[in-house]
Motif scaffolding. Structure first.
Motif, PDB file in Angstrom:
ATOM      1  N   GLN A  33      -4.044  -4.496 -10.618  1.00  0.00           N
ATOM      2  CA  GLN A  33      -5.506  -4.563 -10.661  1.00  0.00           C
ATOM      3  C   GLN A  33      -6.098  -3.327  -9.974  1.00  0.00           C
ATOM      4  O   GLN A  33      -6.127  -3.236  -8.747  1.00  0.00           O
ATOM      5  CB  GLN A  33      -6.001  -5.848  -9.985  1.00  0.00           C
ATOM      6  N   GLN A  34      -6.604  -2.404 -10.754  1.00  0.00           N
ATOM      7  CA  GLN A  34      -7.112  -1.141 -10.211  1.00  0.00           C
ATOM      8  C   GLN A  34      -8.302  -1.329  -9.281  1.00  0.00           C
ATOM      9  O   GLN A  34      -8.493  -0.553  -8.338  1.00  0.00           O
ATOM     10  CB  GLN A  34      -7.494  -0.195 -11.363  1.00  0.00           C
ATOM     11  N   ALA A  35      -9.096  -2.357  -9.515  1.00  0.00           N
ATOM     12  CA  ALA A  35     -10.285  -2.575  -8.676  1.00  0.00           C
ATOM     13  C   ALA A  35      -9.913  -2.812  -7.217  1.00  0.00           C
ATOM     14  O   ALA A  35     -10.708  -2.536  -6.312  1.00  0.00           O
ATOM     15  CB  ALA A  35     -11.086  -3.764  -9.206  1.00  0.00           C
ATOM     16  N   PHE A  36      -8.698  -3.312  -6.989  1.00  0.00           N
ATOM     17  CA  PHE A  36      -8.294  -3.648  -5.629  1.00  0.00           C
ATOM     18  C   PHE A  36      -7.292  -2.657  -5.046  1.00  0.00           C
ATOM     19  O   PHE A  36      -6.709  -2.911  -3.988  1.00  0.00           O
ATOM     20  CB  PHE A  36      -7.706  -5.066  -5.597  1.00  0.00           C
ATOM     21  N   LYS A  37      -7.128  -1.537  -5.709  1.00  0.00           N
ATOM     22  CA  LYS A  37      -6.234  -0.504  -5.185  1.00  0.00           C
ATOM     23  C   LYS A  37      -6.807   0.015  -3.863  1.00  0.00           C
ATOM     24  O   LYS A  37      -7.931   0.486  -3.803  1.00  0.00           O
ATOM     25  CB  LYS A  37      -6.097   0.640  -6.187  1.00  0.00           C
ATOM     26  N   PRO A  38      -6.044  -0.057  -2.774  1.00  0.00           N
ATOM     27  CA  PRO A  38      -6.606   0.314  -1.470  1.00  0.00           C
ATOM     28  C   PRO A  38      -6.650   1.816  -1.231  1.00  0.00           C
ATOM     29  O   PRO A  38      -5.762   2.551  -1.666  1.00  0.00           O
ATOM     30  CB  PRO A  38      -5.642  -0.352  -0.489  1.00  0.00           C
ATOM     31  N   ASP A  39      -7.683   2.246  -0.550  1.00  0.00           N
ATOM     32  CA  ASP A  39      -7.744   3.601  -0.008  1.00  0.00           C
ATOM     33  C   ASP A  39      -7.127   3.515   1.382  1.00  0.00           C
ATOM     34  O   ASP A  39      -7.706   2.893   2.281  1.00  0.00           O
ATOM     35  CB  ASP A  39      -9.201   4.064   0.072  1.00  0.00           C
ATOM     36  N   PRO A  40      -5.943   4.115   1.589  1.00  0.00           N
ATOM     37  CA  PRO A  40      -5.243   3.960   2.868  1.00  0.00           C
ATOM     38  C   PRO A  40      -6.089   4.327   4.084  1.00  0.00           C
ATOM     39  O   PRO A  40      -5.990   3.687   5.135  1.00  0.00           O
ATOM     40  CB  PRO A  40      -4.029   4.889   2.729  1.00  0.00           C
ATOM     41  N   GLU A  41      -6.940   5.329   3.949  1.00  0.00           N
ATOM     42  CA  GLU A  41      -7.762   5.762   5.090  1.00  0.00           C
ATOM     43  C   GLU A  41      -8.868   4.761   5.418  1.00  0.00           C
ATOM     44  O   GLU A  41      -9.380   4.736   6.536  1.00  0.00           O
ATOM     45  CB  GLU A  41      -8.368   7.137   4.821  1.00  0.00           C
ATOM     46  N   LEU A  42      -9.237   3.940   4.448  1.00  0.00           N
ATOM     47  CA  LEU A  42     -10.279   2.939   4.681  1.00  0.00           C
ATOM     48  C   LEU A  42      -9.697   1.626   5.178  1.00  0.00           C
ATOM     49  O   LEU A  42     -10.270   0.972   6.050  1.00  0.00           O
ATOM     50  CB  LEU A  42     -11.095   2.693   3.413  1.00  0.00           C
ATOM     51  N   VAL A  43      -8.569   1.201   4.618  1.00  0.00           N
ATOM     52  CA  VAL A  43      -8.022  -0.104   4.986  1.00  0.00           C
ATOM     53  C   VAL A  43      -7.120  -0.029   6.220  1.00  0.00           C
ATOM     54  O   VAL A  43      -6.821  -1.048   6.838  1.00  0.00           O
ATOM     55  CB  VAL A  43      -7.280  -0.770   3.810  1.00  0.00           C
ATOM     56  N   MET A  69       0.847  -1.190   0.000  1.00  0.00           N
ATOM     57  CA  MET A  69       0.000   0.000   0.000  1.00  0.00           C
ATOM     58  C   MET A  69       0.886   1.244   0.000  1.00  0.00           C
ATOM     59  O   MET A  69       1.825   1.337   0.790  1.00  0.00           O
ATOM     60  CB  MET A  69      -0.895  -0.021   1.246  1.00  0.00           C
ATOM     61  N   LYS A  70       0.602   2.156  -0.898  1.00  0.00           N
ATOM     62  CA  LYS A  70       1.349   3.410  -0.937  1.00  0.00           C
ATOM     63  C   LYS A  70       0.751   4.411   0.055  1.00  0.00           C
ATOM     64  O   LYS A  70      -0.456   4.456   0.241  1.00  0.00           O
ATOM     65  CB  LYS A  70       1.312   3.996  -2.354  1.00  0.00           C
TER      66      LYS A  70
END
Length: 379
Positions: A258-268, A81-82
């Motif tokens: 896979q762009q669909a699974f790119k995480p939002d750091p604030e959510l994950v 995760m970036k």
């Protein structure tokens, strides 16, 4: 139509729509799996989330009478995760396991399988098909292993050479006699890192899992977390990645494509305190697109309380007292009582003693007394 030629076209088409791996196997029964599942039931190792009918789980023809072959697909998900936010005093954070990053994989894989079905039916209108992801009767991993997607590892995951074990799996039973793919040899060798590092000893020798002890399962339950597992959960809000992150076969597998699974750091990696105030509506709006939301907000909020206790976050005490005094859910009240004791402040001690006089739920009272015991231990 030439089946072999169509099979090759299907493989190429699958790649073109974003499927990372595709394999094929016969629809013959899964005899070895059947024996393992019977043993799992005898040992009471099953999670209870699975299809209870072992015959349906191991005999594809019961699900599709015309079954000739099964298509297995795999889509990789990210392990990195970036710009991950830091957890710090006064702003503690939990973590969702990687399998809950981005869009719910059930939705993504079902869409891919639906597109594949359409492609097949366009070329072979009389074909009979049945697709499933995770919640279907068949074992995704058993199908993937036999279809050559990867090998079944000691951590009970399918490991692929390309993406490690960070892959989602789905399958389609078909009436088309596709040629089976070559199975992959097991490549774990003598390595037992996953077995040794599992926080609760849920992984058993020989790639067997006691789901009742697996943190990934425990974080999804809706009841009070057993005492022995609370410290092991740490700040996990949903799921557990320990047996994957330790695996040498996953080293260097970032899987960011896979762009669909790119995480939002604030959510994950969310702030814990705001999670305790979420209504059902806000929870669904915020997390509803993630696979980790499937059990609703109650287990997530319970786990957030355990995480705050893990950090001994003093700033959480007023909110935990509020939950203890006012929340209608016994599991939340009880977990809050335990957490108050774990954090161990004078304010918390006063609150526990006060509520002990009025609480009527036996399980919550037990947790209040556990909380009070921490003060005896500390002093």
């Amino acid at each position: 139509m030439n089946i072999n030629q169509f099979q090759q076209e299907l493989i190429e088409y699958a790649t073109s729509i974003g499927i990372d791996k595709i394999g094929f196997t016969s629809a013959s029964p899964f005899h070895e799996l059947k024996n393992r599942l019977i043993r799992q039931q005898e040992l009471e190792f099953a999670s209870g989330f699975e299809e209870p009918d072992i015959e349906k789980r191991t005999q594809p023809e019961l699900l599709l009478p015309e079954a000739e072959s099964i298509i297995s697909i795999a889509i990789a998900y990210p392990s990195k995760m970036k710009d991950a936010p830091l957890s710090q005093k006064g702003a503690r954070r939990g973590i969702f396991a990687r399998a809950s990053w981005g869009m719910d994989y059930h939705t993504v894989l079902r869409e891919k399988l639906a597109i594949l079905e359409l492609f097949i039916l366009t070329h072979m209108p009389n074909a009979r098909l049945r697709s499933m992801v995770d919640t279907g009767e068949l074992s995704d991993r058993a199908v993937a292993e036999r279809a050559g997607i990867g090998w079944s590892a000691k951590n009970c995951s399918i490991i692929t050479p390309e993406f490690g074990s960070y892959v989602y799996l789905g399958e389609m039973i078909t009436s088309i006699p596709f040629a089976p793919s070559e199975q992959m040899e097991e490549q774990c060798g003598d390595c037992r890192l996953c077995l040794d590092i599992c926080p609760t000893g849920a992984l058993i020798e020989g790639g067997q899992l006691n789901a009742q002890r697996c943190i990934a399962f425990i974080t999804q339950t809706k009841t009070m977390v057993p005492d022995e597992f609370r410290a092991k959960i740490g700040n996990r809000i949903y799921g557990c990645d320990t047996c994957q992150t330790i695996c040498p076969k996953n080293k260097g597998k970032a899987n960011l494509h896979q762009q669909a699974f790119k995480p939002d750091p604030e959510l994950v990696k969310p702030l814990l305190m705001p999670m305790l105030d979420m209504t059902n509506r806000i929870f669904k709006e915020t997390y509803g697109h993630m696979s980790g939301a499937w059990r609703g907000k109650n287990p997530i909020q319970r786990n957030a309380i355990i995480a705050l206790a893990h950090f001994k976050e003093v700033a959480a005490i007023p909110k935990l007292i509020e939950l203890l005094e006012n929340d209608l859910r016994p599991v939340i009240r009880g977990t809050a009582a335990w957490a108050i004791g774990k954090i161990n402040t004078e304010e918390g001690l006063v609150a526990l003693k006060k509520v002990e006089q009025t609480e009527e739920d036996k399980e919550v009272l037990d947790e209040i007394r556990k909380g009070l015991q921490f003060y005896t231990i500390e002093k």
